[in-house]
Design an enzyme around this catalytic site. Structure first.
Site, PDB file in Angstrom:
ATOM      1  N   LYS A  14      48.250  45.745  39.487  1.00 43.77           N
ATOM      2  CA  LYS A  14      47.400  46.351  38.462  1.00 43.77           C
ATOM      3  C   LYS A  14      48.117  47.499  37.786  1.00 43.77           C
ATOM      4  O   LYS A  14      48.713  48.302  38.499  1.00 43.77           O
ATOM      5  CB  LYS A  14      46.147  46.862  39.173  1.00 43.77           C
ATOM      6  CG  LYS A  14      45.112  47.514  38.298  1.00 43.77           C
ATOM      7  CD  LYS A  14      43.955  47.894  39.172  1.00 43.77           C
ATOM      8  CE  LYS A  14      42.876  48.546  38.357  1.00 43.77           C
ATOM      9  NZ  LYS A  14      41.735  48.906  39.185  1.00 43.77           N
ATOM     10  N   TYR A  31      38.494  41.302  31.669  1.00 45.39           N
ATOM     11  CA  TYR A  31      37.331  41.457  30.787  1.00 45.39           C
ATOM     12  C   TYR A  31      37.291  40.325  29.773  1.00 45.39           C
ATOM     13  O   TYR A  31      36.324  40.191  29.036  1.00 45.39           O
ATOM     14  CB  TYR A  31      37.359  42.838  30.110  1.00 45.39           C
ATOM     15  CG  TYR A  31      37.421  43.940  31.148  1.00 45.39           C
ATOM     16  CD1 TYR A  31      36.276  44.306  31.860  1.00 45.39           C
ATOM     17  CD2 TYR A  31      38.628  44.548  31.488  1.00 45.39           C
ATOM     18  CE1 TYR A  31      36.341  45.251  32.865  1.00 45.39           C
ATOM     19  CE2 TYR A  31      38.706  45.499  32.485  1.00 45.39           C
ATOM     20  CZ  TYR A  31      37.562  45.851  33.172  1.00 45.39           C
ATOM     21  OH  TYR A  31      37.634  46.775  34.177  1.00 45.39           O
ATOM     22  N   LYS A  73      48.698  49.359  42.683  1.00 44.14           N
ATOM     23  CA  LYS A  73      47.951  49.917  41.556  1.00 44.14           C
ATOM     24  C   LYS A  73      48.734  51.114  41.029  1.00 44.14           C
ATOM     25  O   LYS A  73      48.944  52.099  41.753  1.00 44.14           O
ATOM     26  CB  LYS A  73      46.565  50.348  42.021  1.00 44.14           C
ATOM     27  CG  LYS A  73      45.733  50.989  40.925  1.00 44.14           C
ATOM     28  CD  LYS A  73      44.325  51.276  41.413  1.00 44.14           C
ATOM     29  CE  LYS A  73      43.493  51.940  40.340  1.00 44.14           C
ATOM     30  NZ  LYS A  73      42.144  52.255  40.829  1.00 44.14           N
TER      31      LYS A  73
HETATM   32  C1  PBG Z   1      39.023  53.324  40.285  1.00 42.46           C
HETATM   33  C2  PBG Z   1      39.311  52.192  39.424  1.00 42.46           C
HETATM   34  C3  PBG Z   1      39.894  52.276  38.176  1.00 42.46           C
HETATM   35  C4  PBG Z   1      39.963  50.991  37.689  1.00 42.46           C
HETATM   36  C5  PBG Z   1      39.422  50.149  38.641  1.00 42.46           C
HETATM   37  N1  PBG Z   1      39.035  50.921  39.728  1.00 42.46           N
HETATM   38  C6  PBG Z   1      40.277  53.438  37.383  1.00 42.46           C
HETATM   39  C7  PBG Z   1      41.194  54.447  37.885  1.00 42.46           C
HETATM   40  O1  PBG Z   1      41.934  54.262  38.854  1.00 42.46           O
HETATM   41  O2  PBG Z   1      41.172  55.500  37.277  1.00 42.46           O
HETATM   42  C8  PBG Z   1      40.501  50.633  36.352  1.00 42.46           C
HETATM   43  C9  PBG Z   1      40.153  49.315  35.851  1.00 42.46           C
HETATM   44  C10 PBG Z   1      40.315  49.156  34.410  1.00 42.46           C
HETATM   45  O3  PBG Z   1      40.904  49.983  33.690  1.00 42.46           O
HETATM   46  O4  PBG Z   1      39.829  48.138  33.926  1.00 42.46           O
HETATM   47  N2  PBG Z   1      38.943  53.096  41.602  1.00 42.46           N
END
Ligand code: PBG
Length: 326
Positions: free
Chosen positions: A250, A315, A197
């Site tokens: 991600k 989405y 991520k």
């Molecule tokens: C936080 C989390 C995030 C997303 C999923 N889980 C945001 C972040 O890390 O700030 C983002 C998902 C998205 O943008 O659709 N645990």
């Protein structure tokens, strides 16, 4: 004048049927995981400005939404919870009567195994700081955070979740959750970790949706810098060694190289998370009439599969399924 052999790639493009035969990547509604936001103490569903057509649901609005998702042929949902109260340690995240735990119980009761239930395991919606871990001495403390993540996963397992999906990017989150689940008798609950991520600006619409923006600083001390691919592979490798069941990359669209590299190197199912900002870009341009929305959605989802993803959290799950079902 043609030279021998006469190389013509256009031979296999000449008709729809031939193109179908040589199609290398296929996209199906069965590839999709649909995110669902559920909010505690909400009277009726609310729209999210930065994510057109996406809503947060109250507990009793979830059944209809899950019904629609099942009808479209989508095999899984990913639950995100918005609690009514936040504290320093994110207690609402592992409360057995928490909003996500209630949603899991209710969906399982109503739909049995007609849908795979996945749930996000993180703290940022639940902590006052809005960070994905617990704060100690003004720092995000890794080891107390992973213990809490394991508690969250176990509480979701008790409610009947199929797959827990840690998104906190804390080191050791997979093995700590695995041990927690196994010790509590849930060795059949799978872990789909947000392995790679990245620290991305594509998450901002989600922070409106889930009310989880960090209240100070940023997520640079735990998420991967977007400049780094080798580091992403180290994250994936660590999760694989810790016994992860599915790795997630991600965001998706700006990180197709990371998906492709993971596919090359590891024998593990790959999930890609096409995040809120990717969604917002398409919706925004489509609203202006600058792009053909359905065509662009299709092309993006295909590109993520082509890069090597086995499944996509998106989405566009519902709209993509409608396009494919047409
Ligand atoms: C936080 C989390 C995030 C997303 C999923 N889980 C945001 C972040 O890390 O700030 C983002 C998902 C998205 O943008 O659709 N645990």
């Amino acid at each position: 004048m043609s030279t021998f052999p006469n190389r013509r790639l256009r031979r296999l493009r000449k008709s729809e049927k031939i193109r179908e035969l040589v199609q290398e990547t296929r996209l199906s509604t069965k590839d999709f995981i649909c995110p669902v936001f559920v909010q505690e103490d909400l009277k009726k569903s609310v729209k999210i400005d930065s994510m057109p057509d996406i809503e947060r649901f109250p507990l009793d609005g979830i059944n209809d939404e899950v019904d629609r998702i099942i009808d479209l042929g989508i095999p899984a949902i990913m639950l995100f919870g918005l609690p009514s109260s936040k504290d320093d340690v994110g207690s609402a995240a592992f409360d057995e009567n928490g909003i996500v735990q209630k949603a899991i119980t209710q969906i399982r009761k109503n739909f049995g195994d007609k849908i795979a239930i996945m749930a996000d395991v993180c703290l940022c919606q639940y902590t006052k700081s809005g960070h994905c871990g617990i704060i100690k001495d003004n720092k995000i403390d890794n080891d107390s955070s992973i213990e809490t993540l394991a508690k969250i996963a176990v509480s979701q397992a008790k409610a009947g979740v199929d797959v827990v999906s840690p998104s906190a990017m804390m080191d050791g989150q997979v093995i700590t959750i695995r041990r927690g689940l196994d010790d509590a008798g849930f060795s059949d609950v799978a872990i789909m970790s947000h392995s790679a991520k990245h620290r991305s600006s594509f998450y901002s619409p989600f922070r409106d949706a889930a009310e989880c923006a960090p209240q100070f600083g940023d997520r640079k001390t735990y998420q991967i810098p977007f400049s780094n691919a080798r580091e992403a592979m180290r994250e994936v490798e660590m999760d694989v060694n810790e016994g992860v069941d599915i790795v997630m990359i991600k965001p998706a669209l700006a990180y197709l190289d990371i998906i492709a590299e993971t596919k090359k190197r590891f024998n593990v199912p790959i999930s890609a998370y096409s995040v809120s900002g990717e969604y917002a870009l398409v919706k925004g341009a489509a609203k202006q009439g600058w792009i053909q929305e359905n065509d662009v959605i299709t092309e993006i989802l295909y590109s993520i599969k082509r890069a090597g993803a086995d499944m996509i959290v998106t989405y566009f799950a519902k709209s993509g399924a409608k396009i494919l079902n047409e």
